[in-house]
Design a protein around this motif. Structure first.
Motif, mmCIF file in Angstrom:
data_model
loop_
_atom_site.group_PDB
_atom_site.id
_atom_site.type_symbol
_atom_site.label_atom_id
_atom_site.label_comp_id
_atom_site.label_asym_id
_atom_site.label_seq_id
_atom_site.Cartn_x
_atom_site.Cartn_y
_atom_site.Cartn_z
ATOM 1 N N THR A 47 0.821 -1.208 0.000
ATOM 2 C CA THR A 47 0.000 0.000 0.000
ATOM 3 C C THR A 47 0.859 1.265 0.000
ATOM 4 O O THR A 47 0.598 2.213 -0.745
ATOM 5 C CB THR A 47 -0.928 -0.001 1.222
ATOM 6 N N LEU A 48 1.885 1.276 0.842
ATOM 7 C CA LEU A 48 2.770 2.442 0.906
ATOM 8 C C LEU A 48 3.518 2.645 -0.413
ATOM 9 O O LEU A 48 3.686 3.783 -0.868
ATOM 10 C CB LEU A 48 3.757 2.283 2.065
ATOM 11 N N LEU A 49 3.960 1.557 -1.040
ATOM 12 C CA LEU A 49 4.647 1.678 -2.327
ATOM 13 C C LEU A 49 3.711 2.214 -3.398
ATOM 14 O O LEU A 49 4.102 3.044 -4.229
ATOM 15 C CB LEU A 49 5.199 0.305 -2.751
ATOM 16 N N TYR A 50 2.469 1.735 -3.389
ATOM 17 C CA TYR A 50 1.496 2.216 -4.380
ATOM 18 C C TYR A 50 1.223 3.708 -4.197
ATOM 19 O O TYR A 50 1.175 4.477 -5.154
ATOM 20 C CB TYR A 50 0.203 1.417 -4.262
ATOM 21 N N GLN A 51 1.060 4.108 -2.934
ATOM 22 C CA GLN A 51 0.787 5.529 -2.666
ATOM 23 C C GLN A 51 1.970 6.404 -3.059
ATOM 24 O O GLN A 51 1.804 7.483 -3.628
ATOM 25 C CB GLN A 51 0.448 5.715 -1.186
ATOM 26 N N ALA A 52 3.191 5.927 -2.776
ATOM 27 C CA ALA A 52 4.381 6.707 -3.128
ATOM 28 C C ALA A 52 4.564 6.783 -4.635
ATOM 29 O O ALA A 52 4.933 7.826 -5.198
ATOM 30 C CB ALA A 52 5.613 6.087 -2.476
ATOM 31 N N GLN A 53 4.282 5.694 -5.335
ATOM 32 C CA GLN A 53 4.465 5.668 -6.791
ATOM 33 C C GLN A 53 3.478 6.586 -7.497
ATOM 34 O O GLN A 53 3.795 7.193 -8.522
ATOM 35 C CB GLN A 53 4.304 4.232 -7.295
ATOM 36 N N ASN A 54 2.291 6.723 -6.944
ATOM 37 C CA ASN A 54 1.266 7.548 -7.579
ATOM 38 C C ASN A 54 1.179 8.946 -6.974
ATOM 39 O O ASN A 54 0.230 9.692 -7.252
ATOM 40 C CB ASN A 54 -0.100 6.849 -7.481
ATOM 41 N N GLY A 55 2.140 9.297 -6.140
ATOM 42 C CA GLY A 55 2.178 10.644 -5.592
ATOM 43 C C GLY A 55 1.119 10.935 -4.572
ATOM 44 O O GLY A 55 0.775 12.100 -4.337
ATOM 45 N N HIS A 56 0.546 9.904 -3.949
ATOM 46 C CA HIS A 56 -0.474 10.100 -2.937
ATOM 47 C C HIS A 56 0.174 10.224 -1.572
ATOM 48 O O HIS A 56 1.155 9.546 -1.254
ATOM 49 C CB HIS A 56 -1.466 8.937 -2.920
ATOM 50 N N ALA A 57 -0.370 11.043 -0.734
ATOM 51 C CA ALA A 57 0.120 11.140 0.633
ATOM 52 C C ALA A 57 -0.273 9.889 1.402
ATOM 53 O O ALA A 57 -1.299 9.265 1.130
ATOM 54 C CB ALA A 57 -0.460 12.378 1.310
ATOM 55 N N ALA A 58 0.582 9.515 2.348
ATOM 56 C CA ALA A 58 0.290 8.331 3.152
ATOM 57 C C ALA A 58 -1.055 8.527 3.860
ATOM 58 O O ALA A 58 -1.231 9.458 4.643
ATOM 59 C CB ALA A 58 1.396 8.106 4.176
ATOM 60 N N GLY A 59 -1.986 7.664 3.522
ATOM 61 C CA GLY A 59 -3.331 7.834 4.044
ATOM 62 C C GLY A 59 -3.701 6.749 5.032
ATOM 63 O O GLY A 59 -2.846 6.112 5.658
ATOM 64 N N ASP A 60 -5.016 6.557 5.125
ATOM 65 C CA ASP A 60 -5.551 5.568 6.050
ATOM 66 C C ASP A 60 -5.162 4.162 5.578
ATOM 67 O O ASP A 60 -5.391 3.801 4.422
ATOM 68 C CB ASP A 60 -7.073 5.702 6.105
ATOM 69 N N LEU A 61 -4.601 3.378 6.485
ATOM 70 C CA LEU A 61 -4.176 2.019 6.153
ATOM 71 C C LEU A 61 -5.151 0.967 6.669
ATOM 72 O O LEU A 61 -4.835 -0.216 6.660
ATOM 73 C CB LEU A 61 -2.781 1.747 6.733
ATOM 74 N N SER A 62 -6.326 1.400 7.100
ATOM 75 C CA SER A 62 -7.282 0.445 7.673
ATOM 76 C C SER A 62 -7.763 -0.564 6.629
ATOM 77 O O SER A 62 -7.961 -1.739 6.942
ATOM 78 C CB SER A 62 -8.471 1.189 8.275
ATOM 79 N N ASN A 63 -7.967 -0.107 5.371
ATOM 80 C CA ASN A 63 -8.383 -1.039 4.318
ATOM 81 C C ASN A 63 -7.324 -2.095 4.075
ATOM 82 O O ASN A 63 -7.624 -3.287 3.888
ATOM 83 C CB ASN A 63 -8.662 -0.280 3.020
ATOM 84 N N ALA A 64 -6.055 -1.651 4.060
ATOM 85 C CA ALA A 64 -4.956 -2.594 3.838
ATOM 86 C C ALA A 64 -4.889 -3.621 4.957
ATOM 87 O O ALA A 64 -4.734 -4.826 4.716
ATOM 88 C CB ALA A 64 -3.634 -1.840 3.722
ATOM 89 N N LEU A 65 -5.013 -3.164 6.194
ATOM 90 C CA LEU A 65 -4.966 -4.081 7.326
ATOM 91 C C LEU A 65 -6.163 -5.028 7.331
ATOM 92 O O LEU A 65 -6.038 -6.210 7.663
ATOM 93 C CB LEU A 65 -4.928 -3.285 8.630
ATOM 94 N N GLY A 66 -7.336 -4.502 6.944
ATOM 95 C CA GLY A 66 -8.525 -5.341 6.896
ATOM 96 C C GLY A 66 -8.386 -6.481 5.909
ATOM 97 O O GLY A 66 -8.663 -7.647 6.221
ATOM 98 N N LEU A 67 -7.941 -6.151 4.688
ATOM 99 C CA LEU A 67 -7.762 -7.193 3.683
ATOM 100 C C LEU A 67 -6.664 -8.159 4.087
ATOM 101 O O LEU A 67 -6.772 -9.370 3.861
ATOM 102 C CB LEU A 67 -7.429 -6.557 2.326
ATOM 103 N N ALA A 68 -5.600 -7.630 4.688
ATOM 104 C CA ALA A 68 -4.500 -8.497 5.110
ATOM 105 C C ALA A 68 -4.967 -9.490 6.174
ATOM 106 O O ALA A 68 -4.611 -10.677 6.128
ATOM 107 C CB ALA A 68 -3.350 -7.659 5.631
ATOM 108 N N LEU A 69 -5.776 -9.040 7.120
ATOM 109 C CA LEU A 69 -6.254 -9.929 8.171
ATOM 110 C C LEU A 69 -7.181 -10.999 7.603
ATOM 111 O O LEU A 69 -7.110 -12.171 7.997
ATOM 112 C CB LEU A 69 -6.975 -9.113 9.247
ATOM 113 N N VAL A 70 -8.056 -10.607 6.679
ATOM 114 C CA VAL A 70 -8.945 -11.593 6.041
ATOM 115 C C VAL A 70 -8.129 -12.606 5.253
ATOM 116 O O VAL A 70 -8.360 -13.821 5.329
ATOM 117 C CB VAL A 70 -9.967 -10.879 5.137
#
Length: 489
Positions: free
Chosen positions: A56-79
Motif C-alpha cells: 500500500t505504501l509503495l502504491y501511494q508513493a508511486q502515484n504521488g499520494h500522501a500516506a493515508g488511512d491504512l485500515s483497508n490494507a490491514l482489513g484485507l491483510a487480516l482476512v
C-alpha cells in the motif's frame, strides 16, 4: 541427575531407574519442537500483514499520494491471513515434518494464495477508483506470494538447522519402558534431535505384574517427578499389555503432566494408519481410496472438457482417417475389443481398425514390427498412435480417462495377472488414453515378464502419487513421446 543413588537405594529388579544422560551445554533456542507449528502459523500472519502495508505504501508513493488511512490494507491483510492459515492448517501443512518438504509447501502456498485472491477479487469486484486501496491489490498479491515463499524457505532452513544441531529448547521427560536398554538408547537419540531429553528411566515389570508391584512403581515415578522438573511422561510398551497398564496409567493422573504412549510390537502398526469415524465408531483406514470425491469430480470434469475439445478440433482428421480405412481394406472403420477397466468391469474399447483381422477371443497375438495383419493405412495410424483417438468416446461415456493405466485385452489381462504381483491394483482407477508408463516409453507389446512388470510399477506409482499437476505433466509429455515413436508398431 543420578536417580539411582539419590532417590532409590532400595530398588528391586522390576523397578529400575537409569542415570540421566549428561545435559548438553550448547546454546538452545527459546522455542520447543512442539511449538514450531504455531511459530510458522504466526510467521505467515506477520508476513501477510507486512506485505499488505508495504504494498500500500509503495502504491501511494508511486502515484504521488500522501500516506493515508491504512485500515483497508490491514482489513484485507487480516482476512487473507485468516483464510490462508485455515486452508493450510486443515491440510496439516504446518506440521514440522511437512515444513521440511519445500516443494510441497511452495505448491500448496501458491495454490491457496492464488485461489484466495481470485475469490477476493470476485467478491469485492476490485473496483478501480483513484486513490483506493483496491488498486494496490495486484501488487499485494505478487509481493505477498514472494514473501511467503521466501518465508517458507527460511522456516525450512531454520528447522533443518535446529534438528541437526539439536537447538530446540529441552523438554524433560520420564521414560517408562519394558524395552531393552539398547533400544531405548536409539529412542533417546531420536528424541534428542527434537529437543526431548530423557532425564529418568523406569523399567516396567514383566507381563502379569500385580497390584503391589504396580503401587510400588507408581510411588517411585511420582516421587521422582515431584522432586525434579519434568514436562512429560512417556510410556513405551506393546499395546497388547494395555489391559494391565490401564490401572497404572490411571494412578499417574495425579501428576499435572501429559502422559504419552509409544506403542511397540506388531500391534503398533495399526496406529500408523489414519483414523476415521464410522458412525459413532472409530475405525482405522487400512487403505484410502486412490482419489477423494472432490478429486474424482475434478478429474472427471477435465476428462469431459478435454475429450470434447479434442473431438471437436480433430473432427476433420478423424473423418479423413475413417475414409482412408474404408478405401484401403474391407471391414468396419472401428475395431472394438473387450478390456478390463475400473474395479474389474468389462467395457468395449474403441479404436480405428488397423488390421485385416478383428481378434477378441481367448488367444490374441500382440503386434510385432513386421506384422502382416496390419493394413497399409493401419501402419501409419499405429505409428502415430492416431488409431487410439476414438477412445475419446470411451472417455465421454465414463469407461476411460484421459490419463491412467493403459487397459489390456482380456486374454492378456489374465496372463499378466499371474505373472506380476499386484497387477490387479491397476484397476483401482479408470484406465487412460495415456499414462505414466507410456510417457516413459512403456508402449506396444510386452514380450517378457520384465517389460510388463516395469509397466505395472509405473502404473502403481501413478496411482499412489496422483495429482492434477501430474496428470497435466503426462498430457504435455505425451505428444513428445508420440513423436519419438518408441515401440509404436
Amino acid at each position: 541427575m543420578n536417580f539411582v543413588n539419590r532417590h532409590f537405594p532400595d530398588r528391586d529388579e522390576t523397578d529400575r531407574v537409569s542415570p540421566a544422560p549428561a545435559v548438553s551445554r550448547q546454546h538452545k533456542w527459546p522455542i520447543r519442537y512442539d511449538s514450531i507449528e504455531y511459530v510458522a502459523l504466526c510467521a505467515d500472519i506477520a508476513t501477510i500483514l507486512f506485505a499488505s502495508l508495504v504494498s500500500t505504501l509503495l502504491y501511494q508513493a508511486q502515484n504521488g499520494h500522501a500516506a493515508g488511512d491504512l485500515s483497508n490494507a490491514l482489513g484485507l491483510a487480516l482476512v487473507s491471513a485468516a483464510c490462508l492459515v485455515c486452508l493450510l492448517k486443515t491440510r496439516g501443512l504446518y506440521r514440522p515434518i511437512e515444513l521440511l518438504v519445500f516443494r510441497n509447501q511452495i505448491r500448496a502456498v501458491c495454490l491457496a494464495w492464488t485461489s484466495l485472491f481470485l475469490l477476493i477479487w470476485a467478491v469485492s469486484g476490485f473496483a478501480i477508483r483513484p486513490g483506493s486501496f483496491q488498486e494496490a491489490g495486484p501488487l499485494f498479491a505478487v509481493f505477498g506470494l514472494g514473501l511467503l515463499m521466501a518465508e517458507r524457505w527460511g522456516v525450512r532452513a531454520l528447522l533443518g538447522r535446529g534438528l541437526s544441531g539439536r537447538k530446540f529448547a529441552s523438554t524433560n521427560i520420564v521414560l517408562i519402558s519394558d524395552q531393552p536398554l539398547s533400544r531405548d538408547a536409539g529412542l533417546s537419540e531420536t528424541l534428542a534431535m527434537h529437543g526431548y531429553c530423557v532425564k529418568g528411566r523406569f523399567s516396567l515389570p514383566p507381563v502379569g505384574f500385580g497390584p503391589a508391584c504396580r503401587r510400588r512403581l507408581t510411588a517411585r515415578v511420582i516421587d521422582c517427578i515431584r522432586s525434579s522438573q519434568f514436562d512429560q511422561v512417556v510410556v513405551e510398551t506393546n499395546p497388547e499389555r494395555w489391559h494391565e497398564l490401564r490401572a497404572f496409567v490411571a494412578d499417574l493422573r495425579v501428576l499435572p503432566l501429559p502422559i504419552m504412549f509409544v506403542p511397540v510390537g506388531t500391534t503398533s502398526e495399526l496406529l500408523r494408519y489414519p483414523t476415521r469415524s464410522l458412525g459413532s465408531a472409530v475405525c482405522v483406514e487400512l487403505q484410502r481410496g486412490p482419489l477423494k470425491p472432490l478429486e474424482c469430480a475434478t478429474k472427471r470434469m477435465i476428462d469431459l472438457v478435454g475429450a470434447g475439445l479434442a473431438l471437436t478440433i480433430l473432427a476433420p482428421l478423424l473423418a479423413l482417417a475413417a475414409v482412408a480405412i474404408k478405401l484401403d481394406s474391407a471391414g468396419p472403420i472401428f475395431f472394438r475389443q473387450q478390456r478390463c477397466g475400473f474395479n474389474g468391469r468389462i467395457f468395449l474399447i474403441r479404436k480405428f481398425r488397423t488390421m485385416h483381422v478383428l481378434e477378441d477371443g481367448p488367444v490374441i497375438l500382440q503386434a510385432n514390427p513386421v506384422d502382416r495383419r496390419v493394413t497399409r493405412v493401419g501402419k501409419w495410424l499405429r505409428r502415430t498412435s492416431f488409431d487410439e483417438l476414438p477412445q475419446l468416446l470411451n472417455i465421454l461415456d465414463g469407461s476411460m480417462s484421459l490419463v491412467g493405466p493403459r487397459p489390456h485385452a482380456l486374454a492378456h489381462d489374465g496372463e499378466f495377472d499371474k505373472l506380476v504381483r499386484n497387477y490387479a491394483l491397476r484397476r483401482r482407477v479408470r484406465p487412460g488414453l495415456t499414462g505414466w508408463a507410456q510417457v516413459h516409453g512403456c508402449r506396444g507389446p510386452t514380450p517378457t515378464a520384465v517389460t510388463i512388470e516395469t509397466r505395472v510399477q509405473y502404473d502403481l506409482w501413478y496411482i499412489d502419487n496422483w495429482s492434477l499437476r501430474l496428470d497435466l505433466a503426462i498430457l504435455l509429455r505425451t505428444p513428445i513421446e508420440v513423436l519419438r515413436g518408441r515401440n509404436a508398431y
